[in-house]
Design an enzyme around this catalytic site. Structure first.
Site, mmCIF file in Angstrom:
data_model
loop_
_atom_site.group_PDB
_atom_site.id
_atom_site.type_symbol
_atom_site.label_atom_id
_atom_site.label_comp_id
_atom_site.label_asym_id
_atom_site.label_seq_id
_atom_site.Cartn_x
_atom_site.Cartn_y
_atom_site.Cartn_z
ATOM 1 N N SER A 91 0.845 -1.187 0.000
ATOM 2 C CA SER A 91 0.000 0.000 0.000
ATOM 3 C C SER A 91 0.881 1.237 0.000
ATOM 4 C CB SER A 91 -0.887 -0.031 1.240
ATOM 5 O OG SER A 91 -1.358 1.257 1.504
ATOM 6 N N GLY A 143 -2.144 4.676 -3.912
ATOM 7 C CA GLY A 143 -2.627 3.399 -4.406
ATOM 8 C C GLY A 143 -1.779 2.223 -3.988
ATOM 9 N N GLY A 195 -0.463 4.276 0.442
ATOM 10 C CA GLY A 195 -1.345 5.309 0.987
ATOM 11 C C GLY A 195 -2.225 5.894 -0.107
ATOM 12 N N GLY A 224 -6.704 0.092 4.454
ATOM 13 C CA GLY A 224 -5.858 -1.066 4.168
ATOM 14 C C GLY A 224 -6.634 -2.372 4.259
ATOM 15 N N ASP A 225 -7.576 -2.438 5.195
ATOM 16 C CA ASP A 225 -8.381 -3.655 5.345
ATOM 17 C C ASP A 225 -9.303 -3.823 4.139
ATOM 18 O OD1 ASP A 225 -7.152 -3.811 7.836
ATOM 19 O OD2 ASP A 225 -8.752 -2.667 8.794
#
Lengths: 309, 309
Positions: free
Chosen positions: B217, B222, B219, B248-249
């Site tokens: 990730s 993308g 942030g 993130g999940d």
């Protein structure tokens, strides 16, 4: 037996963080959970002083169950709480270890139904039977009538049980009109009630409104009492630094235990001031330091005041 | 069915205050309580996407009971948690309504015994039977071996169930060595693991350490994926402002659902980025805004990258 009433009980959670940084994420280094609400603090101090304390009020939900579990671990405090369908509130105290300061977050209380309030009033009347005194402490949860404390005071007076009221705002105003034996406002609450920021004048005004005696907390300066027997100022020998959380509740325990033991006002006040200062000095909010109490008790200055109404 | 594992589940509490003032007392104007922990967030998003999600992990105590009560209210997520004697941790998010910023307080997790861990490992092996994929998410509570995720990855590989790992620190390092199908670190976690702050180089390094594919990730920029089939960068059409909690999940749910549906990597990445951005824009942390997702999905740019290992 001394009865304490906590209508808006709380599960008090204390989080210790190395340093509070707003808008950042923190790992909490220490979590302490304990039964909270002013009446429960009073009951704990009464038990430590050797009195039999019975704690009643309203509790419910998972937090209420956790509160009762923990209350069972306190020797000398009997759980006589009345269950409600709503969930007992939490309070979260964030202690910043770098400064010692606390940031406090208080959830609103649960909604109480008229039937639950009626069930409580019945239980309360039963519990008064055999009580040497009763303390009504703290805020009212949503759903209770603003005159709830006034009603409980009238019940206590009918049962001839001395009653102390420690609350604020409109519940205090209505409660005083029901003629409680003692009210214990702090200077700010007394000023909000009476419009006077001069404590002696405000205390006399509160007596005219119905309180038989007024014991006003002056924070680190001690207590001012204006009663039918006289007026006094009681002061600690020096200003005590520390965490004032629970100091007012310890003062209530001092006043009530002294009343139950038949002590004259000056001795009740000395005890209340010493307990209050010993609470400020205790490492855990809402408990008192026994050694400090023993040391301060003989040193509290109680001076008669010419202001008796 | 997709299985998610949350070993350090939490009861997430959100407090809204008009303005956070450190070292003052606040009345909380709004309290929201929900089941928390990264694997549970993944399960919720999977269910919203129409997948059957089974959530397992460890829960206990009054907070664990509250978490399970609330989990039962989520359609599409089956509760397969394993009980422990310790008490599930709370997390408290303080939302400052004046700025929208959140101050986060995370309790440490409960102590887990070796017998509880063994009971969990048995249950996990049973649950893998019939799972199309499994996600292992978040931190390890105290008491678990640092190689706990490595053990669960080996079990999944033996059962031939594709396994995704989303954790950090030493559990990530040990987990990668057990050869998971996908790891989803953020750029910071990847740098901590590999010592390289250049994401492509770090992702290639993580593959050499054992991960079959790395979806890192970046942030608001993308995702970067380095896999055996190729490497891609997937970017939202514009930077999305909002609350990144749970983004993130949602990306994990996008990757796993795409894997379970047999989608090629570029489509999995597009879904993960669109879900992630739609989570940032949702008013409640950890949920996603369906309209934003539908709008963004066709606009995510997925570019092949020459960096395949």
């Amino acid at each position: 037996m001394i009865l304490t009433v906590t209508l808006n009980a709380a599960l008090d959670i204390t989080y210790r963080v190395p340093r509070l940084r707003p808008h950042h994420s923190h790992r909490v280094s220490e979590v302490i959970e304990r039964p909270g609400g002013k009446g429960l603090n009073v009951a704990r101090v009464l038990a430590t002083l050797g009195h039999e304390a019975v704690a009643t009020g309203l509790v419910g939900g998972a937090t209420g169950a956790a509160l009762r579990d923990q209350l069972n671990a306190y020797p000398g405090v009997t759980d006589a709480f009345v269950p409600i369908a709503g969930t007992t509130r939490r309070t979260v105290g964030l202690v910043d270890a770098s400064s010692g300061d606390t940031t406090q977050l208080n959830e609103p209380g649960p909604q109480v139904t008229p039937a639950e309030w009626a069930a409580f009033a019945d239980r309360y009347a039963e519990l008064l039977d055999g009580a040497a005194a009763v303390a009504l402490c703290g805020s009212l949860p949503p759903g209770l009538p603003v005159g709830a404390y006034a009603q409980l005071i009238r019940t206590a007076r009918t049962a001839e049980v001395p009653v102390l009221l420690d609350t604020s705002g409109e519940p205090l105003r209505r409660g005083i009109a029901a003629r409680p034996d003692i009210v214990k406002p702090n200077a700010e609450e007394l000023a909000a009630l009476t419009g006077s920021t001069e404590p002696v004048r405000a205390a006399r005004d509160a007596r005219r409104r119905g309180a038989h005696a007024v014991a006003a907390s002056l924070g680190p300066d001690g207590l001012l009492a204006v009663t039918g027997d006289g007026a006094w100022r009681a002061s600690p020998p020096s200003r005590i630094a520390g965490n004032p959380t629970g100091a007012g509740d310890s003062a209530v325990a001092g006043l009530l235990s002294g009343l139950a033991e038949g002590l004259p006002w000056p001795e009740r006040l000395a005890r209340a001031v010493a307990l209050s200062a010993a609470t400020v000095r205790a490492p855990v909010a809402g408990e008192y330091d026994a050694a400090t109490y023993d040391e301060l008790l003989p040193k509290v200055r109680v001076a008669s005041h010419p202001a008796a109404a």
